[in-house]
Design an enzyme around this catalytic site. Structure first.
Site, PDB file in Angstrom:
ATOM      1  N   SER A  55       0.807  -1.218   0.000  1.00  0.00           N
ATOM      2  CA  SER A  55       0.000   0.000   0.000  1.00  0.00           C
ATOM      3  C   SER A  55       0.839   1.265   0.000  1.00  0.00           C
ATOM      4  CB  SER A  55      -0.941  -0.002   1.211  1.00  0.00           C
ATOM      5  OG  SER A  55      -0.201  -0.187   2.400  1.00  0.00           O
ATOM      6  N   HIS A  68       0.663   5.166   6.872  1.00  0.00           N
ATOM      7  CA  HIS A  68       0.980   5.393   5.471  1.00  0.00           C
ATOM      8  C   HIS A  68       1.510   6.820   5.286  1.00  0.00           C
ATOM      9  CE1 HIS A  68      -1.810   1.960   5.338  1.00  0.00           C
ATOM     10  NE2 HIS A  68      -1.129   1.597   4.264  1.00  0.00           N
ATOM     11  N   ASP A  97       5.100  -7.718   6.407  1.00  0.00           N
ATOM     12  CA  ASP A  97       5.739  -8.904   6.969  1.00  0.00           C
ATOM     13  C   ASP A  97       6.228  -8.617   8.389  1.00  0.00           C
ATOM     14  OD1 ASP A  97       6.359 -10.773   4.279  1.00  0.00           O
ATOM     15  OD2 ASP A  97       6.256  -8.630   3.907  1.00  0.00           O
TER      16      ASP A  97
END
Length: 1705
Positions: free
Chosen positions: A597, A852, A711
């Site tokens: 993303s 983000h 991850d």
């Protein structure tokens, strides 16, 4: 102990018998004074210690006294020991004795004087007592001579004098007293106290031990405030309002606290004095500033001021305007309040009742609608009330509810009223947090709009002190629940001090700096004082908050994201370079990106606080690939490169998912983890090859890869899965594909960022971030404590990810070609969080989720990447700082190239610099096995084709076959064939080139497959698959198998196969002989126990029959191998052997039905028989001869897998080398043996074929003989089929067979609907439209269409018996032959309790409900009160069909409201009823129905114009399909709200079998019109029978496990029976409990969700499980929760597609 004894007398001078009304004037003296004609006498000091408190405080009678009685009465006020005046500072004669604490003393005196009935003189008496009670002579004398004293002025004057005296004492003795009227007393530990220039904290823990338990309150912690906090003259502006100026305090909204007797509104009757203030309330605090404060009393509502508290427990916003209006009326009518002049403090508590109701009606309780109702209330106050300071207290933190659930502390009350916010799973938790965040945002927008700051005497201030709160712990670490009520969210009485202190302290904090955490601790809260500099209550204006708010709202504007490129060297190379090491920026023609993303641009363009917009992918702003506008406004790598080459292509623009056209070569997927890059790179390579704008071979390409954050965020869930080795392997696989398949590429491999600094956005309380979302998105990073082993482990893992990436690239693995390189760009490896000038994390670089990047962040990352590109290897920046400006660097004349290892003169640390074509030993590589293991030798001498192309399939030689194809599941797709041992993840790889029946890798010498054998006869064979890939890969060709496929998916595969064969130029479709291999059934067997009816052998055979019928009908010259289903039971050995490293949990999920049963159990026997039945059903299908009606087509059953044995090693353990790493799929060794066995089966005569597979045997390849050179068929084998020629006789009727052992009623008539057996039902009824009256069900022509064949109506018809007519009542007759209410015959005359009306819509349902009730009450056939009834309701098709004509009338909300009204009527008036509400179907399938008849051609579109008239893919069609889904969603919301589960004798159950399809397809994929009447819209009798079966079976399926689609196959045995374990019709409640009858000692049964819950043509059952294990799909439920929650925002922003892949980035 010291007591103050006060004797009332007229004077120490002789004033006897003077009346109270005519007091004698007298000059005040040192021992007495006159005030309001009452004089007091203070006894000599020595007498004070002699007086002990008596049992009474006064001797007054209960009635008012006359003057004579009054003058002879003495009052004694015994004060508690803690309140005795005494020295605060010891040491000398100058010690000052302070007066009593104002609030405590006066409150006590009011209480003690309550029985005395002083009336109007009480205030004066309190004032006089205060004056004479002063222990300092200066203060005492000053007060005596002061004119026009009242109680408030007395207190203020005394405090002012006290401060001056303390200041003088400081000068003389260096000792200072704190502010006046301290209570309880304490000694200053240092002997000093400073005049409070800044805020004073109030309260010391050490004194709590001296207080009675009921007095530890806010007031008990008050240490007073400076005189500067008291106003000398009233303020005219709310922005200069001091606490002492507040005259009135009021409250409305949610009462928040639950007392010992919970009140749901203003309560009555406590009988206490209205001026007795409950300890710990906000009025307590303000009373110390202004004793004359008027307002509500928390402990007493039965007085004049009770109406100033309009709060109600759990009030919703819809109730606030009414509260506001009542409050205004109370303020105006209160005689003690000067409405125009008195300053008022009004607190509005916004609770969570609306949030808790959101799930029940998302539109009505949407944040915007709720905010509008709150605005209505505030508007009333703003319009009506002068001089008001309004606190708008934000709703509580939703985390409390989840903590109650997570700690197992939830109560039925909590679950009952706020269930949808607190369900115990992550999706609900995330949903609740997003709802909560959205509600807060709209409140902020409302208040920050400034609409309530237009007058100088009114303001509304948002107080967020409840935004965050943790459940406190007791000393032993257990949750301290004493702060909370039983519902888990409201507060108990004990929390009053917490709430008061939190609100008070926030009122004294500037806007923008307010505390958002309510501290629940064992110690009492610390209170603040106004400061000398800021003595006012803070508003937005006096906080200068407007400027900071404007700055925040504009923090991420695109003005921050532009750049300037001033490079002079912008030209490309003179000739297109052939070496990547001489590549200039202008030489790049194509740009692409892979990642998650952060590359998809999630939230990049979102407005501050718009957390829901995080799911919007602003790909045009993405740092590495975005191409919005140009470099002057948007800084991205694309826009920088476009300054060098304006013709650059590949970049993404606008917003959208990776599969939208504007995304182009930005194939990043939101939420992706490293293993998922393979899918992305495959799509990218395909796009590069197929796009006409790209010269794949010649154009230079730049591909940026950035992955790893997800991850790291998940590593703690499965450290092995997210290990550094697995991470590196995933990167390696992607780079290997690019390296092997894509020419002329410069790959930027951006190392995973240093993720640890992001924790500070969560931990820093002064940064406003959505901590709940941060915690859910990245719990492994956020959750660990500082300096914990878990955090240290994360740091090590983060670094190892980076190190392994360097190791991979440093191996030189990708520098074996001159036109390809991978360069690590490490600029974010050691990144630190950017900071503001104040040193705080700068959230302007981040999207609203604080995770983000914002557009500002993307711009800086783009600049950092560009800078890295031009830096030589060995000199690259590792810790790019984003706080400072980053200028756009330029290539130099000496080094005009993008830097690589070669043009940097760099030698990789783990590579000598000598480039090799093989990977170094540090990198794992795949070793090709020996050809002796997998290859074969064919010794056939005669390999020639027929002299002429044969016309008959019975004369077909191997060399005549020119085309080979295959359909099936993962065994044909080749999953895991080439996987290395223990590499479970690689089982996802489809090694199609190695597949036994269709693979064509290499040659027969090294790889044995059926195509490689046939190529020995015909080297021109085509159709086989090579390499790896899915069914869409060009190399797959005619291998159309799909992993996870079921038998029902075969028709779709076959149609695609036929389509490819028809359109491929290599194939002569009419003349070429084709061999097609069909192998399916493994997944069906694995799912058999989940639904034995659906996965029956009959259905299995019918689905294969449908696929073969298509081939038989449309494909000429075909030899079809039907490979018999594998015998799966032996595979259990692998699962059972604990010595093998098989992933047993995975195998259980992949094939639960085979693995689960115990040895020698009846369940295992059932599965064995089912597996055998599958094999037998395919035998019978072929034996029917149905596919031997043409000489150019045949189907031959190849049974070599009918019996197999698991190979066993010498040590007795299964030989796992024959299986893939998942111990379920087959390895290359097994495929090799299967290829040989299949070839030999093909050459064996029918009737003599081998049906045993010994995979360890040395199988030699057979050869055709001279006598029999043909592929063997039934004819050239002289075999006679055992079955008859397949001419299916049509059924005589659509009846069903049913015989159930559990067919008796309950022993006594049940009183609970949750214990209702089918035989207990005595009455049936139905409501609905033409589908329920069976409109045209038996019509043969248009003239009969309007006949209502009610006797065959699915839900209410009762014609004949079940064996002839399948209807719901006919099923019930098997249990109760005396059932009543069903309709018979035609027309309305025998409809009985069928009140459905043709053409009815949802708004007709209330009327039908009333009609039905009246019919039942008037019927002599039933006992209305005692008989159990079942009512079935289906409605909505007509509403949808007319939606486009009146969208408001037929909106989804109106649809639901009408049904709710009808159900409410039934709920209120009918006892003992079970209601089936049928889910409305998806009507889009009707568009497929076409027939060359007048009925279909004319009537169909007339009957449903809104669905059938719009063009394909038109906006109108998409809208009506969306509304169709909205109907279903609203109905789900209504039924599952729990509204109809409140009584024992009533329930409503949603039956969903009609949800997903209403159109059955025939053998050629066309709609089967036998299910429809002559108008192609209404259902035929066959269709009604299918609906009845679906309804009955749904009723016997638990909620949560109901089939939600139609099973359109004619089978008289599809009806289910109740079981002994579950003999009841299922309701919401009994879906989770066992029957009460324990005498039968039933065997526990397990209900498992069927794999076919959603009928998708290519359902990847096994793949979904593997992907779950591999982490490639996480939190699918979260995606649905967010999509649903954001539907509101999507409606407002149609151009913004929605995506948030679970809890990933």
């Amino acid at each position: 102990m010291t007591s103050l004894y006060i004797r009332k007398c007229w004077s120490h001078v002789d004033l006897d018998h003077q009346s109270l009304d005519e007091p004698e004037e007298e000059e005040p003296g040192p021992q007495s004074f006159t005030a309001n004609a009452i004089a007091y006498f203070i006894p000599p000091k020595q007498q004070l210690t002699d007086i002990q408190p008596g049992p009474q405080v006064c001797t007054f009678q209960q009635e008012p006294l006359d003057s004579d009685e009054f003058q002879d009465t003495c009052l004694m006020f015994p004060l508690p020991n803690a309140r005795a005046p005494g020295p605060i500072v010891e040491g000398g004669d100058n010690a000052i004795h302070l007066a009593e604490a104002v609030s405590g003393s006066i409150a006590d005196l009011r209480r003690l004087a309550e029985p005395c009935k002083f009336g109007n003189v009480l205030e004066d008496m309190l004032q006089d007592f205060f004056v004479i009670g002063s222990n300092h002579d200066v203060i005492f004398r000053k007060l005596l001579v002061e004119e026009k004293l009242d109680l408030r002025k007395t207190i203020a004057t005394a405090q002012s004098l006290e401060w001056d005296l303390n200041s003088q004492l400081l000068d003389s003795e260096a000792q200072v007293l704190p502010t006046a009227f301290l209570w309880p007393q304490r000694r200053l530990q240092d002997g000093f106290a400073e005049k409070p220039a800044e805020r004073t904290h109030i309260g010391e823990k050490e004194n709590d031990t001296n207080l009675p338990g009921d007095r530890k309150s806010v007031v008990g912690l008050w240490v007073g405030c400076s005189e500067d906090t008291f106003s000398s003259s009233p303020s005219d502006s709310v922005h200069t309002l001091r606490p002492s100026e507040i005259k009135v305090i009021a409250m409305m909204g949610d009462s928040l606290t639950v007392e010992s007797t919970q009140h749901n509104g203003p309560s009555t009757s406590t009988g206490k004095d209205p001026n007795t203030w409950m300890q710990g309330s906000l009025p307590d605090i303000l009373k110390t500033f202004n004793p004359d404060l008027i307002g509500y009393s928390s402990s007493n509502r039965n007085h004049d001021n009770a109406s100033l508290d309009q709060s109600v427990l759990r009030v919703k916003a819809e109730g606030l305007p009414g509260q506001a209006q009542k409050l205004v009326t109370s303020l105006k009518n209160n005689m003690h309040i000067n409405f125009q002049k008195d300053w008022k403090l009004i607190t509005v508590y916004v609770g969570i009742a609306d949030m808790c109701a959101y799930c029940t009606n998302e539109e009505y309780y949407s944040p915007e609608k709720v905010a509008f109702r709150i605005k209505e209330a505030l508007d009333i106050l703003h319009r009506e009330v002068p001089r008001a300071f309004v606190n708008l207290v934000e709703m509580q933190n939703i985390d409390n509810l989840h903590q109650f659930y997570d700690r197992g502390l939830s109560t039925p009350e909590l679950r009952g009223w706020c269930d949808c916010l607190v369900k115990r799973h992550d999706s609900a938790k995330l949903s609740a947090h997003i709802i909560s965040w959205d509600f807060r945002n709209v409140l902020q927008e409302l208040v920050y709009s400034g609409i309530y700051d237009k007058r100088d005497d009114f303001t509304v201030v948002l107080q967020p002190f409840l935004r965050n709160m943790e459940i406190p712990l007791t000393a032993d670490g257990k949750p301290d629940l004493s702060y909370f009520s039983q519902d888990g969210f409201h507060f108990s009485d004990r929390s009053r001090a917490l709430l008061a202190s939190g609100l008070w302290n926030n009122m004294l904090e500037p806007s923008g700096e307010k505390n958002e955490v309510l501290e629940c601790s064992a110690t009492n809260p610390r209170l603040h004082c106004p400061t000398q500099k800021r003595p006012f209550l803070f508003t937005y204006r006096n906080s200068d908050y407007a400027k900071s708010l404007d700055a925040e709202m504009g923090m991420a504007s695109q003005q921050d994201s532009g750049s300037e490129v001033i490079c002079m060297e912008r030209d490309p190379s003179n000739a297109v370079p052939v070496s990547v090491h001489q590549l200039r920026p202008a030489d790049i023609k194509v740009i692409a990106a892979l990642g998650d993303s952060l590359t998809a641009g999630n939230g990049a363009g979102s407005k501050p606080n718009d957390i829901l917009d995080i799911i919007t992918q602003y790909r045009g702003l993405a740092w590495s690939i975005g191409g919005n506008e140009n470099i002057t406004t948007v800084t991205t790598l694309t826009n920088i490169l476009r300054e060098f080459n304006p013709s650059l292509v590949g970049y993404s623009t606008g917003i959208g998912r990776q599969d939208t056209p504007q995304s182009f070569l930005n194939q990043a997927v939101a939420g992706a983890e490293a293993p998922e890059l393979m899918i992305q790179v495959r799509k990218l390579v395909k796009l590069l090859k197929n796009d006409s704008r790209i010269n794949f071979q010649e154009d230079w390409k730049m591909i940026t890869l950035f992955i790893g954050a997800n991850d790291l965020c998940k590593f703690c869930e499965d450290p092995n899965k997210y290990s550094p080795d697995n991470f590196m392997n995933s990167i390696q696989e992607v780079l290997d594909i690019l390296h092997s398949e894509v020419p002329r590429v410069f790959v930027n491999l951006v190392t995973v960022l240093n993720i640890i600094p992001l924790r500070e956005l969560f931990t820093e309380p002064r940064v406003k971030c959505p901590r709940f979302l941060l915690k859910l998105l990245c719990e492994c990073v956020i959750n660990p404590l500082d300096n914990s082993p878990q955090l240290e482990e994360l740091q090590v893992l983060n670094r190892k990810y980076q190190e392994r990436t360097h190791l991979l690239v440093g191996s030189g693995r990708y520098d074996t070609r001159e036109d390809f390189t991978v360069v690590i760009q490490p600029f974010v490896e050691d990144i630190e969080i950017p900071r503001t000038k104040d040193g705080l994390p700068d959230k302007s670089y981040f999207a609203p989720d604080c995770f983000h990047f914002s557009v500002k962040g993307h711009s800086q990352v783009a600049r950092g990447l560009w800078k890295n590109l031009l830096e030589p290897l060995g000199g690259k920046t590792f810790n790019q700082t984003f706080d400072d400006p980053i200028n756009i660097s330029c290539p130099s004349k000496d080094q005009p190239y993008l830097r690589t290892y070669k043009n940097s003169n760099f030698t990789y640390p783990n590579n000598s610099g000598q480039l090799t074509s093989v990977a170094p030993g540090s990198i794992e590589t795949t070793t090709v096995p020996s050809h002796k293991v997998f290859g074969s030798e064919l010794l056939c001498k005669d390999r020639a084709p027929s002299d002429v192309i044969p016309n008959s399939v019975h004369s077909l030689r191997p060399a005549d076959v020119k085309v080979i194809g295959a359909v099936g599941d993962s065994l044909t797709a080749g999953n895991g064939i080439g996987s290395k041992p223990n590499d479970v993840l690689d089982v996802l790889t489809q090694y199609r080139g190695l597949s036994f029946s269709i693979g064509g890798d290499e040659s027969l010498r090294s790889t044995t497959t059926l195509p490689n054998i046939f190529r020995q006869f015909n080297p021109s064979l085509t159709g086989f698959s090579t390499g790896k890939g899915n069914s869409e890969n060009p190399n797959t060709f005619l291998n159309q198998a799909v992993p996870g496929a079921l038998a029902r998916d075969l028709p779709g595969q076959v149609r695609r196969l036929v389509d490819i064969m028809k359109n491929n130029s290599k194939i002569d479709f009419q003349n070429d002989w084709k061999m097609i291999n069909l192998f399916i059934g493994g997944n069906d067997v694995c799912n058999y126990c989940t639904d034995s009816a659906y996965y029956s052998a009959i259905n299995f055979a019918k689905q294969i029959e449908e696929a073969l019928d298509i081939l038989h009908k449309v494909v000429p010259r075909a030899f079809v191998n039907l490979i018999e289903v594998l015998q799966l039971i032996p595979l259990r050995r692998l699962h059972q052997d604990t010595q093998l490293s098989c992933p047993r949990a995975l195998v259980r999920m992949l094939c639960y039905c085979v693995v689960k049963p115990k040895e020698n159990s009846s369940e295992l026997q059932i599965m064995t028989e089912a597996n055998t039945a599958y094999q037998r059903s395919t035998q019978q299908l072929v034996e029917s001869g149905r596919y031997d009606t043409r000489k150019d087509f045949t189907v031959v059953l190849q049974p070599f897998l009918r019996r197999i044995e698991i190979p066993i090693l010498e040590n007795g353990h299964p030989d796992a080398s024959f299986f893939a790493p998942d111990c379920f799929h087959l390895s290359r060794k097994f495929h090799t043996q299967m290829s040989r066995a299949l070839w030999n089966n093909i050459l064996q005569p029918v009737g003599e074929k081998s049906d045993f597979q010994d995979v360890t045997a040395n199988i030699s390849l057979s050869c055709p003989s001279q006598a029999q050179p043909f592929l063997r068929t039934f004819k050239n084998s002289n075999y006679t089929y055992q079955g008859l020629d397949p001419t299916t006789k049509p059924p005589e009727n659509w009846g069903s067979d049913l015989s159930c052992s559990e067919n008796l009623p309950s022993k006594t008539v049940p009183t609970s609907v949750h214990r209702l057996r089918p035989a207990d039902i005595k009455v049936v009824a139905a409501m609905g439209d033409s589908l329920t009256v069976a409109f045209g069900a038996r019509a043969k022509n248009l003239f009969e269409l309007r006949i209502q064949y009610q006797g065959v109506a699915w839900s209410i018809g009762g014609d004949k018996l079940l064996e002839i007519v399948t209807t719901f009542p006919n099923v019930l007759k098997k249990f109760n032959p005396n059932i009543y209410g069903f309709a018979t015959g035609t027309g309305k005359w025998k409809s009985r309790f069928n009140v459905a009306v043709a053409g009815a819509k949802a708004n007709d349902m209330p009327k039908q409900a009333h009609t039905l009730i009246q019919l039942m009450k008037n019927s002599s056939e039933i006992n209305f009160e005692q008989d159990w009834k079942v009512i079935t309701l289906l409605i909505g098709a007509n509403d949808l069909c007319e939606y486009c004509m009146n969208k408001e009338t037929y909106s989804a909300n109106n649809y639901m409201n009408h049904i709710q009204e009808a159900l409410d009527i039934l709920h209120k008036q009918i006892p003992r009823v079970f209601i089936n509400v049928m889910q409305i179907p998806e009507l889009n399938g009707l568009r497929r129905i076409k027939k060359n008849s007048i009925g279909c051609a004319l009537l169909q579109k007339t009957m449903c114009a809104c669905f059938l008239n719009p063009r394909e893919n038109s906006p109108e069609l998409h809208e009506i399909m969306r509304v169709n889904r909205d109907y279903q969603t609203k109905l789900n919301t209504l039924i599952y709200s729990g509204k109809y589960d409140t009584s024992e004798d009533f329930t409503v159950v949603l039956q969903p079998y009609f949800s997903n399809t209403i159109v059955s397809l025939n053998s050629i994929g066309q709609p089967d019109l036998s299910f429809f009447s002559v108008d192609c819209f209404h259902l035929s009798e066959r269709g009604h029978a299918e609906m009845a079966i679906g309804l009955w079976n749904n009723m016997l399926e638990p909620i949560g496990y109901k089939q939600n689609y139609n099973n359109f196959t004619h089978d008289r045995t599809k009806l289910k029976c109740p079981s002994s374990e579950a003999p009841y019709v299922f309701t919401r409640r009994n879906s989770a409990v066992q029957p009460e009858d324990t005498s039968r000692n039933p065997t526990p049964t397990t209900v498992t969700t069927t794999a076919h819950a959603v009928p998708v043509a290519e359902q990847k059952v096994w793949a979904a499980v593997l992907i779950t294990i591999a982490g490639m799909i996480v939190g699918a439920a979260l995606v649905l929760a967010i999509a649903k929650l954001t539907s509101r925002k999507y409606r407002k922003q149609h151009e913004k597609p929605l995506e948030l892949n679970g809890s990933k980035l």
